[in-house]
Motif scaffolding. Structure first.
Motif, PDB file in Angstrom:
ATOM      1  N   VAL A   1      20.955 -47.973 -33.498  1.00 26.82           N
ATOM      2  CA  VAL A   1      20.756 -46.499 -32.920  1.00 26.82           C
ATOM      3  C   VAL A   1      21.183 -46.658 -31.198  1.00 26.82           C
ATOM      4  O   VAL A   1      22.033 -45.729 -30.669  1.00 26.82           O
ATOM      5  N   CYS A   2      20.403 -47.606 -30.719  1.00 22.84           N
ATOM      6  CA  CYS A   2      20.620 -47.804 -29.450  1.00 22.84           C
ATOM      7  C   CYS A   2      22.224 -48.110 -28.766  1.00 22.84           C
ATOM      8  O   CYS A   2      22.561 -47.473 -27.897  1.00 22.84           O
ATOM      9  N   ASN A   3      22.791 -48.842 -29.658  1.00 23.13           N
ATOM     10  CA  ASN A   3      24.093 -49.139 -29.236  1.00 23.13           C
ATOM     11  C   ASN A   3      24.918 -48.024 -29.167  1.00 23.13           C
ATOM     12  O   ASN A   3      26.093 -48.040 -28.747  1.00 23.13           O
TER      13      ASN A   3
ATOM     14  N   MET B   1      23.936 -44.892 -29.079  1.00 20.65           N
ATOM     15  CA  MET B   1      23.602 -43.452 -28.319  1.00 20.65           C
ATOM     16  C   MET B   1      23.306 -43.598 -26.961  1.00 20.65           C
ATOM     17  O   MET B   1      23.143 -42.864 -26.298  1.00 20.65           O
ATOM     18  N   HIS B   2      22.861 -44.713 -26.577  1.00 20.61           N
ATOM     19  CA  HIS B   2      22.226 -44.833 -25.042  1.00 20.61           C
ATOM     20  C   HIS B   2      23.119 -45.631 -24.200  1.00 20.61           C
ATOM     21  O   HIS B   2      24.008 -46.315 -24.636  1.00 20.61           O
ATOM     22  N   SER B   3      22.792 -45.177 -22.913  1.00 17.82           N
ATOM     23  CA  SER B   3      23.983 -45.798 -21.712  1.00 17.82           C
ATOM     24  C   SER B   3      23.598 -47.130 -21.376  1.00 17.82           C
ATOM     25  O   SER B   3      22.722 -47.656 -21.938  1.00 17.82           O
TER      26      SER B   3
ATOM     27  N   ALA C   1      14.326 -47.564 -19.058  1.00 17.03           N
ATOM     28  CA  ALA C   1      14.659 -47.986 -20.465  1.00 17.03           C
ATOM     29  C   ALA C   1      14.649 -47.041 -21.402  1.00 17.03           C
ATOM     30  O   ALA C   1      13.955 -46.034 -21.175  1.00 17.03           O
ATOM     31  N   CYS C   2      15.556 -47.135 -22.448  1.00 15.25           N
ATOM     32  CA  CYS C   2      15.510 -46.027 -23.495  1.00 15.25           C
ATOM     33  C   CYS C   2      14.406 -46.312 -24.280  1.00 15.25           C
ATOM     34  O   CYS C   2      13.687 -47.184 -24.039  1.00 15.25           O
ATOM     35  N   GLU C   3      14.037 -45.024 -25.183  1.00 18.35           N
ATOM     36  CA  GLU C   3      12.850 -45.364 -26.209  1.00 18.35           C
ATOM     37  C   GLU C   3      13.068 -46.400 -27.168  1.00 18.35           C
ATOM     38  O   GLU C   3      11.951 -46.520 -27.533  1.00 18.35           O
ATOM     39  N   CYS C   4      14.059 -46.827 -27.220  1.00 18.51           N
ATOM     40  CA  CYS C   4      13.976 -48.299 -28.209  1.00 18.51           C
ATOM     41  C   CYS C   4      13.266 -49.333 -27.575  1.00 18.51           C
ATOM     42  O   CYS C   4      12.626 -50.191 -28.379  1.00 18.51           O
ATOM     43  N   TYR C   5      13.026 -49.487 -26.224  1.00 15.34           N
ATOM     44  CA  TYR C   5      12.033 -50.683 -25.604  1.00 15.34           C
ATOM     45  C   TYR C   5      10.560 -50.207 -26.438  1.00 15.34           C
ATOM     46  O   TYR C   5      10.082 -51.216 -27.086  1.00 15.34           O
TER      47      TYR C   5
HETATM   48 ZN   LIG Z   1      18.274 -47.418 -26.994  1.00 15.04          ZN
END
Ligand SMILES: [Zn+2]
Length: 235
Positions: free
Chosen positions: A141-143, A145-147, A218-222
């Motif tokens: 998801v991170c790859n 959706m996130h910057s 950091a994004c929510e994935c952290y």
């Molecule tokens: Zn992420």
């Protein structure tokens, strides 16, 4: 040293109850790993598993064109070759040391013996595999959706947690491979993180300056991945 008070430095092993800590120090060989040193190769028989103490190990996929892409990192929250807990006999991925440090190495015979004789040990090891699986899904998801900035902050915050020290070596080139982006994008993101007061980055050495700032970027994935591994320590 009393077995009850033994601490391996690996969070997963140190979550074991006292009865499972008996003789643990005898079952682990402390091995220093240098950056880029190989630990496991795809297709080879698994002869040992590694429990990182302050080293960080990258698990990578090798593409047919020769490119290498990171698919996971393992630090003191887990162990390398976790598929052994599911009965795998050979490595499905290649692994190498990313941030130099120590690992506690356990022979596969010893690992399987503990899996077979301790319900708690087996449960903890499998919980760690579940957390790894969850994190892999989260990073997909991170790859998407996130910057790059968010992902860069997430990766550095995760690495600081996993090696347990505020300073570690990491080149722009490696960070670019790990994030799957161009080196120029990593340089730009690292500069931004430095300007925002989160890190210092000089001559390939990252210094963690402000955890609150870094984790805020950091994004929510952290947080999602961190919580999955914290939950994996409860049996
Ligand atoms: Zn992420």
């Amino acid at each position: 040293m009393s077995a009850v008070f033994y601490s391996s430095g690996n969070r997963l092993l140190d979550a074991l109850p006292a009865c499972d800590m008996v003789n643990l120090e005898h079952d682990l060989t402390i091995v220093p790993l240098k950056a880029h040193q190989s630990t496991h190769s795809i297709g080879r028989a698994i002869t040992y598993v590694d429990f990182p103490i302050d080293a960080l190990v990258s698990v990578v996929a090798l593409l047919m064109n020769g490119d290498t892409v990171e698919v996971g990192t393992v630090g003191r929250e887990s162990f390398v070759e976790s598929e052994a807990a599911l009965g795998s006999l050979s490595s499905s991925r290649t692994s190498f040391c990313q941030v130099q440090g120590l690992v506690g190495r356990m022979s596969i015979e010893c690992f399987v013996g503990r899996m077979d004789t301790s319900v708690t040990f087996a449960r903890l090891m499998r919980s760690s595999v579940r957390a790894t699986l969850f994190s892999s899904q989260q990073f997909t998801v991170c790859n998407a959706m996130h910057s790059v900035l968010e992902r860069c902050a997430r990766w550095i915050a995760m690495t600081a947690d996993r090696v347990g020290k505020p300073q570690f070596s990491l080149t722009h080139e490696f960070l670019a491979i790990m994030l799957g982006v161009r080196r120029a994008s990593v340089t730009e993101a690292a500069d931004q993180l430095h300007q925002m007061g989160a890190i210092d980055y000089s001559r390939g050495v990252v210094t963690f300056v402000d955890a609150v700032v870094l984790e805020g970027i950091a994004c929510e994935c952290y947080k999602a991945s961190k919580e999955a591994f914290v939950a994996s320590l409860i049996y």
